[in-house]
Design an enzyme around this catalytic site. Structure first.
Site, PDB file in Angstrom:
ATOM      1  N   ILE A 189       0.843  -1.201   0.000  1.00  0.00           N
ATOM      2  CA  ILE A 189       0.000   0.000   0.000  1.00  0.00           C
ATOM      3  C   ILE A 189       0.875   1.247   0.000  1.00  0.00           C
ATOM      4  O   ILE A 189       1.799   1.379   0.811  1.00  0.00           O
ATOM      5  CB  ILE A 189      -0.931  -0.002   1.233  1.00  0.00           C
ATOM      6  CG1 ILE A 189      -1.863  -1.210   1.173  1.00  0.00           C
ATOM      7  CG2 ILE A 189      -1.728   1.287   1.301  1.00  0.00           C
ATOM      8  CD1 ILE A 189      -2.673  -1.438   2.431  1.00  0.00           C
ATOM      9  N   CYS A 190       0.550   2.163  -0.910  1.00  0.00           N
ATOM     10  CA  CYS A 190       1.255   3.449  -1.038  1.00  0.00           C
ATOM     11  C   CYS A 190       2.756   3.187  -1.224  1.00  0.00           C
ATOM     12  O   CYS A 190       3.146   2.425  -2.094  1.00  0.00           O
ATOM     13  CB  CYS A 190       0.933   4.322   0.175  1.00  0.00           C
ATOM     14  SG  CYS A 190       1.400   6.043  -0.025  1.00  0.00           S
ATOM     15  N   GLN A 191       3.588   3.790  -0.381  1.00  0.00           N
ATOM     16  CA  GLN A 191       5.032   3.570  -0.510  1.00  0.00           C
ATOM     17  C   GLN A 191       5.358   2.080  -0.329  1.00  0.00           C
ATOM     18  O   GLN A 191       6.316   1.566  -0.910  1.00  0.00           O
ATOM     19  CB  GLN A 191       5.762   4.403   0.546  1.00  0.00           C
ATOM     20  CG  GLN A 191       7.267   4.350   0.472  1.00  0.00           C
ATOM     21  CD  GLN A 191       7.894   4.934   1.733  1.00  0.00           C
ATOM     22  OE1 GLN A 191       7.345   4.831   2.829  1.00  0.00           O
ATOM     23  NE2 GLN A 191       9.032   5.600   1.567  1.00  0.00           N
ATOM     24  N   GLY A 223       3.722  -0.170  -1.594  1.00  0.00           N
ATOM     25  CA  GLY A 223       3.534  -0.751  -2.918  1.00  0.00           C
ATOM     26  C   GLY A 223       4.794  -0.611  -3.761  1.00  0.00           C
ATOM     27  O   GLY A 223       5.152  -1.518  -4.521  1.00  0.00           O
ATOM     28  N   MET A 281      -1.498  -0.934  -4.161  1.00  0.00           N
ATOM     29  CA  MET A 281      -2.650  -0.042  -4.002  1.00  0.00           C
ATOM     30  C   MET A 281      -2.144   1.384  -3.782  1.00  0.00           C
ATOM     31  O   MET A 281      -1.276   1.602  -2.921  1.00  0.00           O
ATOM     32  CB  MET A 281      -3.442  -0.518  -2.777  1.00  0.00           C
ATOM     33  CG  MET A 281      -4.705   0.226  -2.519  1.00  0.00           C
ATOM     34  SD  MET A 281      -5.493  -0.549  -1.092  1.00  0.00           S
ATOM     35  CE  MET A 281      -7.006   0.339  -1.028  1.00  0.00           C
TER      36      MET A 281
END
Lengths: 359, 394
Positions: B149-151, B153, B173
């Site tokens: 998720i985010c970083q 990811g 994501m």
């Protein structure tokens, strides 16, 4: 007592004259005249310092001990000083209204900062005489003259800036441009005049502390100028957004004053504000300002850390940079350990594979 | 409603508004002085591994026979992982569990000054690899599903590219991959950041400093409108509780470890090395084409932090044949907390994960469905929706 006081006053006057000269140079810079830094004679200030120190050591200290015995004289002097300060504060209490020289009382609730500052510096000419008598018979006139000269330079500086601001105003430039211009001028003046002083080589047992203190002052000034520019842009955008909203809000309230009208107004305020700020934040000019704001802030923060570290050196406390050295070493060791563990695991798996293969 | 043109009418409108405001303040004072349950992260889970600052948790399955391939969630180093389980009725992880997934999450914790020299290599090749190995061993699977998720990811993509043999599926994501876009302010501003100077000065970059940057992205909404809306609804206990919980998460911002932050800003934001195929982790060149596993790329169309342009290209950069993109009309946080996150977004993601982890249907043994508390009459649905949108579009 009077002789020792004279000694201090002489030193102070010497310094005051140098400040006055420095301020004069600042005014010259602001006026657009070329500043001849080479012509800035720092010899008198050194001379004033050394002469002052010599007098303090040779005469001032022994005599001040004797002077403190003259308690009645001292009390009378305190009494006189209190009276003079009361007079001085009376003068100061008038300052908030001095910028209001147009006679428009409606402006008093939102004074123009430039006008206020001009009023303040102009007022110095009137309240400075109240200083007369403060040091008693210890060179009051000389002190007052030096202060007056300094005030004159400040007044020139501020009037110059004020005139420029007003000229800009006539050209319908935004208010924050004026503020930025002020800080740009100030920074330019500061770097041209004070820069050489704070960057001056320091000597003596406290030289490292003084160097760091000077650096701290220098970085702080630059940070102030950068933050004025940064916040100026933010403020200016807010004002522009508000102007746009106000011009459009006439349609909202043209018929009725209703709750819906207020809601529409609020929605408009948010929408316009958001759009205006997004435009600002996406602009290269803002990025430049942000960069300068952050970098000067970091410089100041670092200078403050350096100063703290310098002071901690004489205490039995581990400094941050010493702790960082330990952390770096620990990190390196942990990494090495992990690599060894991994190699060992891989080796074990390899050996296992070999053993399995042999069967 | 007032409908005439006069100063008196203006005064009347103002007076009415003021009276309403006073009433709300009085009621709001009562709400704020009562205890509020703002706890997050309530889905039952067990700590199964702890190394340095980080902890690995295993969520207790809610189905008899969870999917064989476990899902390991890597959140960003910025903010905390419990956004995926903010509250019982806004919990992505709960949806995953209900879909029959076996879910693990790594909590990076709060780094200390001691950790300032940790690099991206330490995180990806060290910590993440340790966690993956642990889950592989614990589940008896050679390959697991990674969900970044985010970083997290970005990190997960790099990890999969260098350790493809350990990853069965990769889902990311709202993950920044292509950093050279001018549609995101963070991408624009990052070019004027002197990351070296920042880390030399701070050591670890303070979370509060990062927060100021995020708030600056939309100052009117995040520093003004949000709190005006709060005052408008402060007589609604349910609203105040949810608002406080979200505020708690927003400002629970760990410091950023110095070296890793520096590397991320310089190599990713400024030089876009991952997309250019120039990023080196340790001594290995990271090639996204090495990712041949099934890939899911999820992003939010109104994301201000990681704009779609940052995430979208990932699908074309990998070597996978089984690729799916899910884009939703919401913001970065809305993907986790909006009402649709529970009815549409999370179920769609969970479905993909479940399809790639097992094929047989699952039997739910312990439904955790919890209805949102009823809305009080004092707050209109329209207003509430508007306020929620402000938060969702963060």
């Amino acid at each position: 007592m009077s002789q020792s006081s004279n000694t201090f006053v002489d030193v102070a006057i010497g310094l005051q004259k140098q400040w006055s000269e420095a301020l004069s140079n600042i005014s010259n810079v602001v006026s657009g005249e070329k500043l001849d830094l080479n012509g800035l004679d720092t010899a008198p200030i050194s001379k004033a310092w050394s002469e002052g120190i010599r007098q303090i050591v040779d005469n001032g200290l022994p005599k001040s001990v004797a002077a403190t015995m003259k308690l009645p004289d001292f009390l009378e002097h305190v009494n006189q000083t209190t009276s003079n300060y009361t007079s001085l504060f009376d003068q100061w209490s008038q300052i908030p209204h001095m910028g209001d020289n147009k006679g428009d009382k409606s402006d008093r609730s939102t004074p123009n900062p430039v006008d206020w500052f001009k009023g303040f510096t102009n007022s110095m000419q009137s309240w400075l005489p109240a200083y007369e008598g403060l040091p008693g018979a210890t060179g009051a006139n000389a002190w007052q003259q030096a202060m007056t000269a300094m005030a004159g330079n400040w007044t020139r500086l501020v009037n110059d800036l004020g005139d420029r601001v007003n000229t800009n105003g006539a050209n319908e430039k935004p208010e924050t441009d004026q503020a930025r211009h002020f800080y740009e001028s100030w920074l330019k003046a500061y770097e041209s005049t004070m820069g050489p002083f704070v960057n001056m080589t320091t000597i003596g047992p406290a030289r490292y502390e003084v160097e760091k203190l000077n650096k701290g002052a220098d970085t702080y000034m630059k940070y102030q100028a950068a933050s004025a520019d940064f916040y100026g842009k933010m403020y200016q955008t807010g004002m522009e957004a508000l102007q746009e909203v106000m011009s459009e809000s006439n349609n909202i309230f043209s018929d009725d004053v209703t709750d819906e009208g207020f809601n529409k107004f609020y929605h408009l305020l948010m929408t316009v504000g958001e759009r205006r700020y997004h435009e600002l934040f996406s602009s290269p000019l803002f990025c430049q300002s942000l960069e300068s704001f952050i970098n000067t802030g970091l410089d100041w923060y670092q200078a403050r850390n350096d100063m703290t570290e310098e002071m901690l050196k004489s205490t039995p406390i581990v400094t941050q940079s010493q702790a960082d050295e330990i952390y770096r070493e620990m990190h390196s060791l942990k990494k090495r350990l992990m690599e060894l563990e991994r190699t060992q695991r891989n080796q074990g798996a390899h050996d296992q594979g070999d053993t399995d293969g042999s069967h | 409603m007032v409908a005439t043109n006069s100063t008196d009418q203006f005064s009347e409108v103002m007076a009415n508004r003021f009276v309403k405001f006073q009433e709300r303040m009085l009621q709001g004072t009562k709400v704020l002085t009562e205890p509020l349950d703002t706890t997050s992260d309530t889905t039952p889970k067990d700590e199964v591994l702890s190394v340095d600052r980080w902890k690995l948790y295993h969520y207790r399955p809610v189905v008899r026979d969870p999917a064989a391939v476990p899902v390991l969630i890597f959140y960003a180093l910025i903010n905390r992982y419990y956004m995926i389980d903010l509250q019982p009725d806004r919990s992505m992880v709960k949806k995953f569990l209900e879909a029959g997934l076996d879910v693990y999450v790594l909590d990076w914790g709060h780094p200390a000054r001691l950790d300032r020299y940790l690099t991206m290599e330490d995180y990806i090749d060290g910590y993440m690899d340790q966690a993956v190995d642990f889950v592989r061993k614990r589940s008896g699977q050679d390959e697991i599903t990674i969900y970044g998720i985010c970083q997290g990811g970005t990190f997960s993509s790099i990890y999969t590219a260098v350790h493809p043999e350990k990853v069965k599926n990769l889902a990311i994501m709202v993950a920044p991959i292509d950093f050279h876009t001018d549609t995101g302010l963070l991408n624009v501003w990052s070019h004027c950041l002197d990351a070296d100077k920042m880390v030399d000065t701070f050591g670890n970059v303070p979370g509060s400093f990062m927060n100021m940057g995020f708030l600056l992205l939309n100052p009117l909404r995040l520093m003004f409108q949000k709190y005006v809306d709060f005052i408008d609804h402060m007589d609604d206990k349910n609203f105040v509780t949810n608002f406080s919980r979200m505020e708690k998460w927003i400002f629970d911002s760990p410091d950023q470890t110095g070296e890793a932050f520096k590397q991320f800003v310089k190599c990713m934001y400024q030089e876009n090395q991952l997309v250019k195929g120039e990023f080196v982790l340790g001594n290995r060149l990271v090639n996204l084409k090495n990712i041949t596993q099934p890939v899911l790329n999820v992003f939010a169309e109104k994301d201000h932090l990681v704009p779609p342009d940052c995430s979208r290209p990932f699908t074309d950069l990998v070597g996978s044949k089984d690729k799916k993109v899910l884009s939703f009309p919401t913001g970065h946080i809305g993907l986790f907390t909006s009402s649709k996150s529970q009815t549409k977004y999370a179920p769609a993601i969970a479905q993909w994960l479940a399809d790639h982890s097992r094929e047989d249907k699952v039997e739910v043994i312990k439904p955790i469905e919890q209805k949102a508390k009823p809305i009080k009459k004092t707050t209109t649905r329209k207003k509430r929706r508007h306020t929620q949108e402000v938060v969702n579009e963060l």
